[in-house]
Design an enzyme around this catalytic site. Structure first.
Site, mmCIF file in Angstrom:
data_model
loop_
_atom_site.group_PDB
_atom_site.id
_atom_site.type_symbol
_atom_site.label_atom_id
_atom_site.label_comp_id
_atom_site.label_asym_id
_atom_site.label_seq_id
_atom_site.Cartn_x
_atom_site.Cartn_y
_atom_site.Cartn_z
ATOM 1 N N ARG A 35 95.465 16.944 -101.540
ATOM 2 C CA ARG A 35 95.058 17.519 -100.259
ATOM 3 C C ARG A 35 96.138 18.477 -99.731
ATOM 4 N NH1 ARG A 35 92.514 14.762 -94.890
ATOM 5 N NH2 ARG A 35 90.906 14.252 -96.357
ATOM 6 N N GLU A 141 83.816 16.516 -83.837
ATOM 7 C CA GLU A 141 83.593 17.146 -85.124
ATOM 8 C C GLU A 141 82.556 18.254 -84.938
ATOM 9 O OE1 GLU A 141 82.917 14.512 -88.399
ATOM 10 O OE2 GLU A 141 84.380 13.078 -87.647
ATOM 11 N N LYS A 189 90.944 6.617 -73.655
ATOM 12 C CA LYS A 189 90.232 7.108 -74.843
ATOM 13 C C LYS A 189 89.013 6.228 -75.154
ATOM 14 C CE LYS A 189 89.234 8.786 -78.852
ATOM 15 N NZ LYS A 189 88.792 10.103 -79.196
ATOM 16 N N PHE A 234 75.016 14.682 -73.096
ATOM 17 C CA PHE A 234 74.831 13.374 -73.751
ATOM 18 C C PHE A 234 73.617 12.616 -73.247
ATOM 19 C CE2 PHE A 234 78.128 12.386 -76.887
ATOM 20 C CZ PHE A 234 78.719 13.632 -76.896
ATOM 21 N N LEU A 235 72.578 13.372 -72.959
ATOM 22 C CA LEU A 235 71.307 12.751 -72.564
ATOM 23 C C LEU A 235 70.220 13.168 -73.544
ATOM 24 C CD1 LEU A 235 71.321 13.055 -68.657
ATOM 25 C CD2 LEU A 235 71.699 11.010 -70.053
ATOM 26 N N CYS A 245 83.654 7.697 -84.832
ATOM 27 C CA CYS A 245 84.322 7.214 -83.613
ATOM 28 C C CYS A 245 83.531 6.184 -82.816
ATOM 29 C CB CYS A 245 84.654 8.385 -82.704
ATOM 30 S SG CYS A 245 85.942 9.425 -83.382
ATOM 31 N N LYS A 301 75.871 14.400 -87.495
ATOM 32 C CA LYS A 301 75.505 15.416 -86.506
ATOM 33 C C LYS A 301 75.611 16.780 -87.167
ATOM 34 C CE LYS A 301 79.351 16.708 -83.837
ATOM 35 N NZ LYS A 301 80.212 16.523 -82.692
HETATM 36 C C1 UDX Z 1 83.036 11.779 -80.362
HETATM 37 C C2 UDX Z 1 83.503 12.195 -78.959
HETATM 38 O O1 UDX Z 1 82.532 13.090 -78.394
HETATM 39 C C3 UDX Z 1 84.878 12.847 -79.026
HETATM 40 O O2 UDX Z 1 85.324 13.157 -77.722
HETATM 41 C C4 UDX Z 1 85.846 11.887 -79.706
HETATM 42 O O3 UDX Z 1 87.130 12.490 -79.836
HETATM 43 C C5 UDX Z 1 85.321 11.463 -81.070
HETATM 44 O O4 UDX Z 1 83.999 10.907 -80.950
HETATM 45 P P1 UDX Z 1 82.013 13.051 -82.482
HETATM 46 O O5 UDX Z 1 81.908 11.685 -83.095
HETATM 47 O O6 UDX Z 1 82.585 14.176 -83.256
HETATM 48 O O7 UDX Z 1 82.887 12.963 -81.135
HETATM 49 O O8 UDX Z 1 80.527 13.503 -82.071
HETATM 50 P P2 UDX Z 1 79.638 13.593 -80.754
HETATM 51 O O9 UDX Z 1 79.271 14.996 -80.506
HETATM 52 O O10 UDX Z 1 80.248 12.859 -79.633
HETATM 53 O O11 UDX Z 1 78.308 12.822 -81.238
HETATM 54 C C6 UDX Z 1 78.352 11.450 -81.642
HETATM 55 C C7 UDX Z 1 76.973 10.961 -82.004
HETATM 56 O O12 UDX Z 1 76.148 10.879 -80.840
HETATM 57 C C8 UDX Z 1 76.202 11.839 -82.991
HETATM 58 O O13 UDX Z 1 75.574 11.014 -83.941
HETATM 59 C C9 UDX Z 1 75.172 12.547 -82.139
HETATM 60 O O14 UDX Z 1 74.002 12.883 -82.836
HETATM 61 C C10 UDX Z 1 74.888 11.512 -81.071
HETATM 62 N N1 UDX Z 1 74.418 12.066 -79.794
HETATM 63 C C11 UDX Z 1 75.248 12.846 -79.044
HETATM 64 C C12 UDX Z 1 73.131 11.754 -79.338
HETATM 65 O O15 UDX Z 1 72.370 11.033 -79.995
HETATM 66 N N2 UDX Z 1 72.730 12.248 -78.125
HETATM 67 C C13 UDX Z 1 73.534 13.027 -77.352
HETATM 68 O O16 UDX Z 1 73.096 13.421 -76.245
HETATM 69 C C14 UDX Z 1 74.829 13.349 -77.826
#
Ligand code: UDX
Length: 413
Positions: A35, A141, A189, A234-235, A245, A301
Site C-alpha cells: 500500500r 465516505e 463522535k 438523513f431522512l 461506522c 452507499k
Molecule cells: C458516517 C458519518 O456520516 C460520518 O460523519 C462518520 O465519520 C462515519 O460514518 P459514512 O458511513 O461514510 O459516514 O456514510 P453516511 O453518508 O453517513 O451513510 C451511512 C449509511 O446510512 C449508508 O448506508 C446510507 O445509505 C444510509 N443512509 C444515510 C440512509 O439510509 N438514509 C439517509 O438519510 C442517510
C-alpha cells in the site's frame, strides 16, 4: 510542522492529505508495504472522488513508509474494529501508542481513531510522559475530500493547553473549534453517529407506517425537515444503513453502556429497526426458491466501493440461503456474487430488480431498460431514488413508504 500519520485507511489518508494541503510535511506510516509503495506512486487504495488528484498535488509534502520516524506530532488513525461481543477492539491503537512511547517518550499523540469514552484517559494513565489529545473525525465516505476541506466543526479533546493551541492551529478552519476534555471528545463522535442512525431508523419506521396508511414518506420527510429543529438531512427512507461506522459504533457504545448496567434504549432500538428494515425489503420481494433477482447497487452507499456491512450483501446472503438466484450490478464494488458488468446484463431474465444503492446510473435506469430485459418488470426501490416521470414501459414499482406510485404508459392502469 512535521507530522506523522499512522494508519492509511480513510481517516489517516484523508487527514494526511488535508495537512499536506495546509503546507505541512506529513509522513504516513502503515505496516502494509504494498500500500505504501502504491501511495508513493500516487495510487490510492480506496475509491474516493478527488483523492488521486489530491495525492498527486501534494506529492512533495507526503512521504509513505513502514518505519516510524521521530516526529513533533503523531496522529493515530488505525482501525478499531468490532469484536465478536460487540465491543471495540483497541489492540491496534494500544500497539501504536506503545511503539510511539518507545521511540519518543514525550511525544504529542493525537488519537483520530474512533475510540470508546475513557480510552484516552486510560492511555494517559499508562503513559504519563506522552501528551495526548483526542480529535474525532467526521468525514463521510464518498465525499471524504470535500468533508475534510469543509468540516462542520473540529472537536479538540485534551487537558494539555499548549497542545490544544497547536492543534487549533494545525486544523485551522472557518468552522467552530470546540475545546473539551478527551472523554467528551470521544463521546461526541459516538453521539453524532448514533444520532444520525436514529434519524434514519426513525424515518424508516415512518415509511412502514406510510405503506400501511397510504401516505408518501418522501413528502412526510420533506414536511418535517423544513422545521429547523428537525432539519432535512438523513431522512431518506430505504433499506437501512450500513458501512464501516454506524453498525460498529452503535455496537461499541451500547456494549459499553450495558457493561455499566445502563441501557441506551433509543440507540438499541435504532439498531433493531435497521435489522428489521432489511426483513421488510425481503418481505416486499416475497422470495421463493428459484426466483431470479437482480440487486442494483452493492456498495453500502454511492461514491464508494466499500462493502463493509453493506445492506445489499446482507440481503444477498438471506436470499441465496432461501434458494433465490441472485445477480448483482455495481459500478465500483466487486464481490463474489454473480456480478454483471451492465445493468441490462444484471436484470436479464430476472423477475424482480431491487435497488440497494442509489448510484447515478441506477437512479436513471429507464422503464424500457427493465421491460426489455426482465422476465417480469418488477422493481423494488430500496432507496426511493426513482423519479416519477412519464416514460413508456410498464414497470410494477414499489418503493419504501411510497404506496400507490406506478410507472405506466397506460393511463387506465
Ligand atoms: C458516517 C458519518 O456520516 C460520518 O460523519 C462518520 O465519520 C462515519 O460514518 P459514512 O458511513 O461514510 O459516514 O456514510 P453516511 O453518508 O453517513 O451513510 C451511512 C449509511 O446510512 C449508508 O448506508 C446510507 O445509505 C444510509 N443512509 C444515510 C440512509 O439510509 N438514509 C439517509 O438519510 C442517510
Amino acid at each position: 510542522m512535521q507530522v506523522t500519520v499512522i494508519g492509511t485507511g480513510y481517516v489517516g489518508l484523508v487527514t494526511a492529505i488535508g495537512l499536506a494541503d495546509a503546507k505541512h510535511d506529513v509522513v504516513c506510516v502503515d505496516l502494509n508495504k504494498e500500500r505504501m509503495e502504491q501511495l508513493a506512486q500516487g495510487i490510492a487504495p480506496i475509491t474516493e472522488e478527488g483523492i488521486e488528484e489530491a495525492l498527486q498535488k501534494n506529492q512533495s509534502r507526503l512521504t509513505f513508509t513502514t518505519e516510524y520516524p521521530l516526529s513533533d506530532l503523531y496522529l493515530v488513525a488505525v482501525g478499531t474494529p468490532e469484536r465478536a461481543d460487540g465491543s471495540c477492539d483497541l489492540s491496534a491503537v494500544q500497539a501504536v501508542v506503545k511503539l510511539i512511547h518507545s521511540i519518543q517518550p514525550d511525544a504529542a499523540v493525537v488519537l483520530k481513531s474512533t475510540i470508546p469514552p475513557g480510552t484516552t484517559e486510560s492511555l494517559q494513565e499508562m503513559y504519563p510522559s506522552l501528551r495526548f489529545a483526542m480529535v474525532p473525525e467526521f468525514l463521510r465516505e464518498g465525499t471524504a475530500i470535500r468533508d475534510m476541506r469543509n468540516p462542520h466543526r473540529v472537536i479538540i479533546g485534551t487537558h494539555d493547553q499548549g497542545l490544544a493551541e497547536s492543534l487549533a492551529d494545525l486544523f485551522k478552519t472557518n468552522a467552530p473549534i470546540v475545546h473539551v476534555d478527551p472523554t467528551t471528545a470521544e463521546l461526541t463522535k459516538y453521539a453524532a453517529n448514533s444520532f444520525l442512525a436514529v434519524k434514519i431508523s426513525f424515518i424508516n419506521e415512518i415509511a412502514r407506517l406510510a405503506d400501511i396508511v397510504g401516505a408518501d414518506v418522501e413528502d412526510v420527510a420533506h414536511g418535517i425537515g423544513l422545521d429547523p429543529r428537525i432539519g432535512p438531512a438523513f431522512l431518506k427512507a430505504g433499506a437501512g444503513y450500513g458501512g464501516s461506522c454506524f453498525p460498529k459504533d452503535i455496537a461499541a457504545l451500547t456494549t459499553l453502556a450495558q457493561r455499566q448496567g445502563e441501557h441506551l434504549h433509543v440507540i438499541e432500538a435504532a439498531d433493531r429497526t435497521n435489522e428489521a428494515q432489511l426483513e421488510y425489503v425481503l418481505q416486499k420481494i416475497d422470495p421463493r426458491p428459484g426466483l431470479r433477482i437482480a440487486l442494483l447497487g452493492l456498495s453500502f452507499k454511492p461514491g464508494t466501493d466499500d462493502l463493509r456491512d453493506a445492506p445489499a450483501l446482507r440481503l444477498a446472503e438471506r436470499l441465496t440461503k432461501m434458494g433465490v438466484i441472485v445477480t448483482g450490478y455495481d459500478p465500483a464494488a466487486k464481490t463474489l456474487l454473480d456480478q454483471k458488468k451492465t445493468i441490462e446484463e444484471a436484470v436479464a431474465g430476472a423477475e424482480v430488480a431491487v435497488i440497494m444503492t442509489e448510484w447515478d446510473d441506477i437512479k436513471h435506469v429507464t422503464p424500457q431498460q427493465l421491460t426489455a430485459n426482465m422476465k417480469t418488470a418488477r422493481l423494488i426501490d430500496g432507496r426511493n431514488c426513482w423519479a416519477f416521470v412519464d416514460e413508456p414501459g410498464d414497470v410494477q414499482y414499489e418503493g419504501i413508504g411510497r404506496p400507490g406510485k406506478t410507472f405506466s404508459n397506460n393511463p387506465t392502469s
